[in-house]
Enzyme design. Structure first.
Site, PDB file in Angstrom:
ATOM      1  N   ARG A 140     -13.808   8.867  42.709  1.00  0.00           N
ATOM      2  CA  ARG A 140     -12.732   7.746  43.132  1.00  0.00           C
ATOM      3  C   ARG A 140     -12.948   7.123  44.358  1.00  0.00           C
ATOM      4  NH1 ARG A 140     -10.675   6.214  38.308  1.00  0.00           N
ATOM      5  NH2 ARG A 140      -9.979   7.824  37.035  1.00  0.00           N
ATOM      6  N   ARG A 189     -26.168   3.724  31.946  1.00  0.00           N
ATOM      7  CA  ARG A 189     -25.973   3.998  33.249  1.00  0.00           C
ATOM      8  C   ARG A 189     -26.033   5.478  33.202  1.00  0.00           C
ATOM      9  NH1 ARG A 189     -20.440   3.037  36.845  1.00  0.00           N
ATOM     10  NH2 ARG A 189     -19.581   3.779  34.769  1.00  0.00           N
ATOM     11  N   TYR A 244     -13.119  11.625  31.360  1.00  0.00           N
ATOM     12  CA  TYR A 244     -12.539  10.879  30.673  1.00  0.00           C
ATOM     13  C   TYR A 244     -12.627  11.323  29.112  1.00  0.00           C
ATOM     14  CZ  TYR A 244     -10.883   7.009  33.729  1.00  0.00           C
ATOM     15  OH  TYR A 244     -10.265   6.167  34.707  1.00  0.00           O
ATOM     16  N   GLU A 270      -7.079  -4.864  39.486  1.00  0.00           N
ATOM     17  CA  GLU A 270      -7.877  -3.679  40.107  1.00  0.00           C
ATOM     18  C   GLU A 270      -8.158  -3.855  41.790  1.00  0.00           C
ATOM     19  OE1 GLU A 270     -11.205  -2.166  37.650  1.00  0.00           O
ATOM     20  OE2 GLU A 270     -12.471  -2.023  39.286  1.00  0.00           O
ATOM     21  N   TYR A 322     -18.765  -2.769  27.904  1.00  0.00           N
ATOM     22  CA  TYR A 322     -18.395  -1.682  29.195  1.00  0.00           C
ATOM     23  C   TYR A 322     -18.867  -0.374  28.603  1.00  0.00           C
ATOM     24  CZ  TYR A 322     -16.357   1.279  32.524  1.00  0.00           C
ATOM     25  OH  TYR A 322     -16.061   2.219  33.354  1.00  0.00           O
TER      26      TYR A 322
END
Ligand code: 3EB
Length: 284
Positions: free
Chosen positions: A180, A115, A167, A275, A108
């Protein structure tokens, strides 16, 4: 139908993507629009309706998740530019071994690097990060589908959570590039809510307790919905991801009652068990 995503089944539309999801049976997600054009360029399949473009990409990603993420996003952005739908609104991505190490870095976290490398120019020209989901699946592939638009959306953040792109490095060398939620205004307004978990600030809460994580997740969803600013929000669809072996969580209004797709899959932080993502429409 612009696009159909089959979780464990096969169906036909202008674009179809089959995501191998263990034990899902045959579940489908469908995006409808008045199709004006469809095609394929490299690894990208796309279908458009004049305002929206639906695209999907599937490629091998074992090993090489970082390279797959980079190639998929690079090819995707090239198609969006060429077709005149330059604004990413919503992206979903599924790949296996999401919590496994690949050359000393969790897959991840590698995905986040690939990305970001592909999104650098996109972000430098002032375009906004899409709402997103990144979840485990079966098989060896990297599966991405996305909605893009001619006009930009409005990014929405959750006051209870640090923006994911801020983060700290505890969660990997490259913070995740998503927002979000994304609101789209027009004849009808829509709110695309990203995959949302029991994260408060930037920390995972209630490790190992699926029920408490679900409650925390619903608090986050409520906060994002309020921040989204829709006049009369109607939750039109919900996707729930639970780690294999966990029971599907109990939802409460306004999240309960909408069409719901429950998938058993790994989540991008090893301690997260639940999730939830949602698609919200303004009005009837
Ligand atoms: C989180 O809030 C949970 O990397 O695109 C959720 C949605 C998560 C999207 C992504 C990650 C992503 O950080 C993980």
């Amino acid at each position: 139908m612009l696009g159909v995503i089959g979780f464990g089944g096969g169906e036909q539309a202008a674009v179809t993507l089959d995501v191998p999801m263990a034990g899902a049976g045959a579940l489908y997600e469908v995006w409808r629009g008045g199709l004006t054009s469809a095609g394929r360029a490299g690894s990208v399949s796309y279908a458009e309706d004049g305002q929206w473009l639906f695209a999907s990409v599937a490629m091998t990603a074992r090993p090489g998740i970082e390279e797959a993420a980079f190639s998929a996003y690079t090819e995707l952005l090239a198609v969006l530019a060429a077709r005149g739908y330059p604004h990413l609104i919503r992206v979903w991505q599924y790949f296996s071994g999401i919590n496994d190490e690949e050359e000393n870095l969790e897959r991840y976290r590698r995905f986040n690097r690939g990305r970001h490398a592909a999104l650098k120019d996109y972000l430098a020209t002032g375009r906004r990060r899409p709402a997103a989901t990144a979840i485990g699946c079966a098989g060896d592939g990297f599966y991405l589908y996305a909605l893009a638009r001619r006009q930009p959306g409005t990014p929405i953040e959750n006051p209870r959570q640090v923006p994911a792109f801020c983060y700290p490095s505890d969660y990997g060398p490259q913070p995740p590039d998503f927002t979000r939620a994304m609101r789209v205004d027009g004849d009808c307004a829509y709110l695309f809510i990203s995959g949302t978990a029991a994260i408060v600030g930037h920390a995972s809460h209630h490790p190992g307790n699926a029920e408490a994580q679900c409650h925390e997740t619903l608090c986050n969803l409520d906060a994002i919905l309020a921040a989204g600013g829709l006049k009369t929000p109607r939750v039109a669809a919900v996707k729930v991801y639970v780690r294999p072996g966990e029971r599907p969580p109990h939802l409460v209004p306004p999240w309960a009652g909408a069409p719901q797709l429950v998938l058993a899959s790994a989540i991008c932080r090893a301690e997260l068990l639940v999730e939830i993502e949602a698609f919200v429409v303004d009005g009837a």
